[in-house]
Design a protein around this motif. Structure first.
Motif, PDB file in Angstrom:
ATOM      1  N   SER A  46       0.833  -1.201   0.000  1.00  0.00           N
ATOM      2  CA  SER A  46       0.000   0.000   0.000  1.00  0.00           C
ATOM      3  C   SER A  46       0.870   1.253   0.000  1.00  0.00           C
ATOM      4  CB  SER A  46      -0.929   0.008   1.219  1.00  0.00           C
ATOM      5  OG  SER A  46      -0.186   0.222   2.398  1.00  0.00           O
ATOM      6  N   PRO A  47       0.360   2.328  -0.582  1.00  0.00           N
ATOM      7  CA  PRO A  47       1.114   3.581  -0.568  1.00  0.00           C
ATOM      8  C   PRO A  47       1.346   4.047   0.872  1.00  0.00           C
ATOM      9  CG  PRO A  47      -0.782   3.730  -2.043  1.00  0.00           C
ATOM     10  CD  PRO A  47      -0.914   2.443  -1.278  1.00  0.00           C
ATOM     11  N   GLN A  48       2.576   4.377   1.193  1.00  0.00           N
ATOM     12  CA  GLN A  48       2.925   4.837   2.541  1.00  0.00           C
ATOM     13  C   GLN A  48       2.911   6.360   2.540  1.00  0.00           C
ATOM     14  OE1 GLN A  48       3.623   2.562   5.169  1.00  0.00           O
ATOM     15  NE2 GLN A  48       2.917   1.058   3.687  1.00  0.00           N
ATOM     16  N   GLU A  49       1.860   6.930   3.104  1.00  0.00           N
ATOM     17  CA  GLU A  49       1.708   8.391   3.100  1.00  0.00           C
ATOM     18  C   GLU A  49       2.214   9.032   4.385  1.00  0.00           C
ATOM     19  OE1 GLU A  49      -2.352   9.252   2.172  1.00  0.00           O
ATOM     20  OE2 GLU A  49      -2.322   7.992   0.391  1.00  0.00           O
ATOM     21  N   ALA A  50       2.527   8.211   5.372  1.00  0.00           N
ATOM     22  CA  ALA A  50       2.973   8.749   6.657  1.00  0.00           C
ATOM     23  C   ALA A  50       4.492   8.837   6.692  1.00  0.00           C
ATOM     24  CB  ALA A  50       2.463   7.857   7.785  1.00  0.00           C
ATOM     25  N   ASP A  51       4.997   9.491   7.723  1.00  0.00           N
ATOM     26  CA  ASP A  51       6.438   9.634   7.901  1.00  0.00           C
ATOM     27  C   ASP A  51       7.056   8.429   8.604  1.00  0.00           C
ATOM     28  OD1 ASP A  51       6.389  12.105   6.695  1.00  0.00           O
ATOM     29  OD2 ASP A  51       6.122  13.177   8.595  1.00  0.00           O
TER      30      ASP A  51
END
Length: 92
Positions: A46-51
């Motif tokens: 899944s796309p990792q949008e967090a830091d």
């Protein structure tokens, strides 16, 4: 991601904090293990949008005559063993 990984025949619940439970009926332990792997792959892909890095550890068991509470303890123990093993792999 949980619904996608486990499918419509499973019920997913948040049990507190960052822990969740999946109730499945009519699946063999082997089939459920495959569903866990599919779920874990979907998290990794899944796309990792967090830091921060998103990670998942799974533990499961089949309810038997010992009851749901013992099953929960066993699944929790397996999940923590997997979590430790996963952390050791990342540090190698």
């Amino acid at each position: 991601l949980m619904q996608k990984g486990f499918g419509d025949n499973c019920k997913t619940f948040r049990t507190g904090g960052d822990e969740f439970c999946v109730i499945s009926r009519g699946n063999s332990e082997k089939h459920f293990a495959e569903m866990c792997k599919r779920f874990m792959r979907s998290v990794i892909e899944s796309p990792q949008e967090a830091d921060w890095l998103l990670s998942v550890s799974c533990g499961y068991c089949v309810v038997d005559e010992s009851g749901i509470d013992e099953c929960d303890k066993k699944a929790d123990s397996i999940m923590y063993e997997e979590k430790v093993a996963s952390k050791l792999q990342r540090t190698d």
